[in-house]
Design a protein around this motif. Structure first.
Motif, PDB file in Angstrom:
ATOM      1  N   ALA A 168       0.833  -1.206   0.000  1.00 12.30           N
ATOM      2  CA  ALA A 168       0.000   0.000   0.000  1.00 12.30           C
ATOM      3  C   ALA A 168       0.867   1.256   0.000  1.00 12.30           C
ATOM      4  N   VAL A 169       1.902   1.255   0.838  1.00 11.02           N
ATOM      5  CA  VAL A 169       2.807   2.413   0.891  1.00 11.02           C
ATOM      6  C   VAL A 169       3.618   2.502  -0.397  1.00 11.02           C
ATOM      7  N   GLN A 170       4.030   1.335  -0.925  1.00  9.44           N
ATOM      8  CA  GLN A 170       4.791   1.303  -2.171  1.00  9.44           C
ATOM      9  C   GLN A 170       3.977   1.882  -3.324  1.00  9.44           C
ATOM     10  N   ALA A 171       2.678   1.607  -3.350  1.00 10.77           N
ATOM     11  CA  ALA A 171       1.821   2.117  -4.424  1.00 10.77           C
ATOM     12  C   ALA A 171       1.795   3.642  -4.431  1.00 10.77           C
ATOM     13  N   VAL A 172       1.762   4.237  -3.235  1.00 12.66           N
ATOM     14  CA  VAL A 172       1.782   5.701  -3.146  1.00 12.66           C
ATOM     15  C   VAL A 172       3.112   6.243  -3.645  1.00 12.66           C
ATOM     16  N   ILE A 389       9.132   0.590   5.839  1.00  8.89           N
ATOM     17  CA  ILE A 389       9.861  -0.684   5.715  1.00  8.89           C
ATOM     18  C   ILE A 389      10.526  -1.045   7.027  1.00  8.89           C
ATOM     19  N   ASN A 390      11.200  -0.078   7.624  1.00  3.09           N
ATOM     20  CA  ASN A 390      11.875  -0.349   8.903  1.00  3.09           C
ATOM     21  C   ASN A 390      10.893  -0.587  10.037  1.00  3.09           C
ATOM     22  N   GLU A 391       9.844   0.201  10.089  1.00  4.26           N
ATOM     23  CA  GLU A 391       8.891   0.057  11.190  1.00  4.26           C
ATOM     24  C   GLU A 391       8.092  -1.250  11.092  1.00  4.26           C
ATOM     25  N   ILE A 392       7.777  -1.679   9.887  1.00  7.71           N
ATOM     26  CA  ILE A 392       6.964  -2.884   9.710  1.00  7.71           C
ATOM     27  C   ILE A 392       7.812  -4.147   9.837  1.00  7.71           C
ATOM     28  N   LEU A 393       9.045  -4.116   9.321  1.00  2.16           N
ATOM     29  CA  LEU A 393       9.831  -5.351   9.281  1.00  2.16           C
ATOM     30  C   LEU A 393      10.737  -5.565  10.490  1.00  2.16           C
ATOM     31  N   LEU A 394      11.025  -4.508  11.221  1.00  2.00           N
ATOM     32  CA  LEU A 394      11.901  -4.687  12.394  1.00  2.00           C
ATOM     33  C   LEU A 394      11.047  -5.007  13.610  1.00  2.00           C
ATOM     34  N   PRO A 395      11.422  -6.028  14.428  1.00  2.00           N
ATOM     35  CA  PRO A 395      10.610  -6.414  15.571  1.00  2.00           C
ATOM     36  C   PRO A 395      10.664  -5.394  16.690  1.00  2.00           C
TER      37      PRO A 395
END
Length: 395
Positions: A168-172, A389-395
């Motif tokens: 979704a973010v990539q599409a923007v 990317i960092n917020e979603i993929l980093l635990p």
């Protein structure tokens, strides 16, 4: 999703793995791409930092020595100068440079293939790639080091949730880039059409008659002593129609040299030389007194329009002239392309009425503002994507 924090408490369903446990390096090769029907090749120059899409490529028929094969869905990672953050998802088949790794999920049931390029864009992964690179002039990381990178991997179900959010973010971000590119195309089209429509009826005039030309001051060692430092602009400060002022340097301009090389509002700056391409010679921007007491180095040429030439029109005209190759023809090329003073003075520029100059200058200024706005929005969208990317993929 990843970090080097060994021993951290994991969320349910997450596990600690090495990059090489879930990602494999493709070793597919093609000795004669043309004979095997391969049409396109990709080099590092075709990958844009932070852009997952491959927007340009070369034709194998034009000649290439690359043999590494890639297929749609695989990830291309630039191993040379990893700090440039060149990662892309292939949407066609081809061959690529040996400075590009072709990566893929080792098991789609363990790591979703579409999540891999985002993993390769996280800050910890790039820090690891850069930190394990060797070589001074052209540092490279190797597969063994990349494979040792440690990450935390969630369940497939959680990966699907992450992937939906990232898409979704990539599409923007993609949409913002597309708008930016379309605005750039519109600008180039306007320059061509606006001037071509008038060339047949307008007068022309030599640059030496339209204004004053001055080459910048050659940088000498004694001028670096900076007993009376003045800011100066160089090639790196000149974009295509705009100034880049985040890195302005200083040196002495002693005696009469200061007045000779000092810039006034409305001066047009032309790049005098370029080591990359002769088409970059004559890149132009306008100075509007953004920096007080600012001068120019000899890598730039200053054009100060006379009263019969409007500065905003002159900028548009110079950009059109560069687009048409007029400055290329006025340049001398050895290992570096240079504008030669006496030849530039003889170059002819379009010379319509002042009323038309004002109209063209105004239209051009609006287009530049629109392009800048689209570039700013695109940069902001890319920054948001990087943060996501960092917020979603980093635990």
């Amino acid at each position: 999703m990843m970090t080097g924090m060994k021993g951290s408490k994991l969320k349910p369903g997450w596990r600690h793995v090495k990059f090489g446990d879930v990602v494999q390096l493709s070793k597919a090769r093609c000795a004669d791409p043309l004979a095997e029907g391969v049409e396109r090749f990709v080099g590092l120059e075709h990958l844009e930092p932070g852009d997952l899409r491959i927007r340009s490529w070369g034709n194998v028929a034009d000649g290439v020595t690359f043999t590494s094969v890639f297929k749609p869905g695989q990830v291309l990672f630039g191993k040379r100068r990893a700090y440039q953050r060149k990662v892309a998802i292939a949407d066609f088949s081809g061959v690529c440079s040996g400075d590009i790794y072709v990566l893929e999920s080792a098991d789609p049931q363990v790591l979703l293939p579409d999540l891999l390029p985002y993993i390769c864009q996280t800050d910890p992964f790039f820090e690891h790639a850069v930190g394990t690179s060797a070589g001074s002039l052209s540092p490279r990381t190797n597969w063994g080091n990349l494979a040792s990178f440690q990450l935390y991997l969630p369940s497939i179900e959680e990966q699907l949730v992450q992937l939906d959010a990232l898409r979704a973010v990539q599409a923007v971000a993609n949409a913002s880039e597309d708008v930016r590119d379309q605005v750039r195309i519109l600008e180039q089209s306007w320059l061509h059409t606006r001037f071509e429509n008038g060339i047949g009826t307008w007068q022309t005039v030599e640059l030496q008659q339209a204004g004053d030309l001055q080459l910048g001051l050659k940088k000498e060692r004694e001028y670096d002593l900076c007993t009376d430092p003045k800011p100066f602009l160089r090639v790196a400060n000149i974009g295509d129609g705009e100034l880049f002022l985040d890195d302005v340097r200083q040196m002495d301009f002693p005696g009469h040299r200061f007045e000779r090389h000092r810039l006034l509002s409305g001066d047009i700056l032309l790049t005098e030389g370029d080591i990359v391409s002769p088409w970059n010679v004559g890149r132009a921007a306008i100075f509007r007194n953004e920096i007080e007491n600012c001068c120019i180095q000899n890598t730039l040429m200053r054009f100060r329009p006379n009263v019969a030439v409007h500065p905003d029109f002159a900028l548009a005209a110079f950009r059109y002239m560069r687009l048409k190759g007029i400055f290329v023809r006025a340049a001398v090329t050895t290992t570096v392309s240079h504008l030669v003073d006496f030849r530039v003075r003889k170059v002819k520029m379009p010379f319509p009425s002042m009323a038309e100059q004002i109209a063209i200058g105004s239209e051009h200024t609006e287009l530049l503002a629109g392009r800048k706005s689209s570039e700013t929005r695109s940069s902001a969208a890319q920054a948001t994507l990087a943060q996501a990317i960092n917020e979603i993929l980093l635990p």
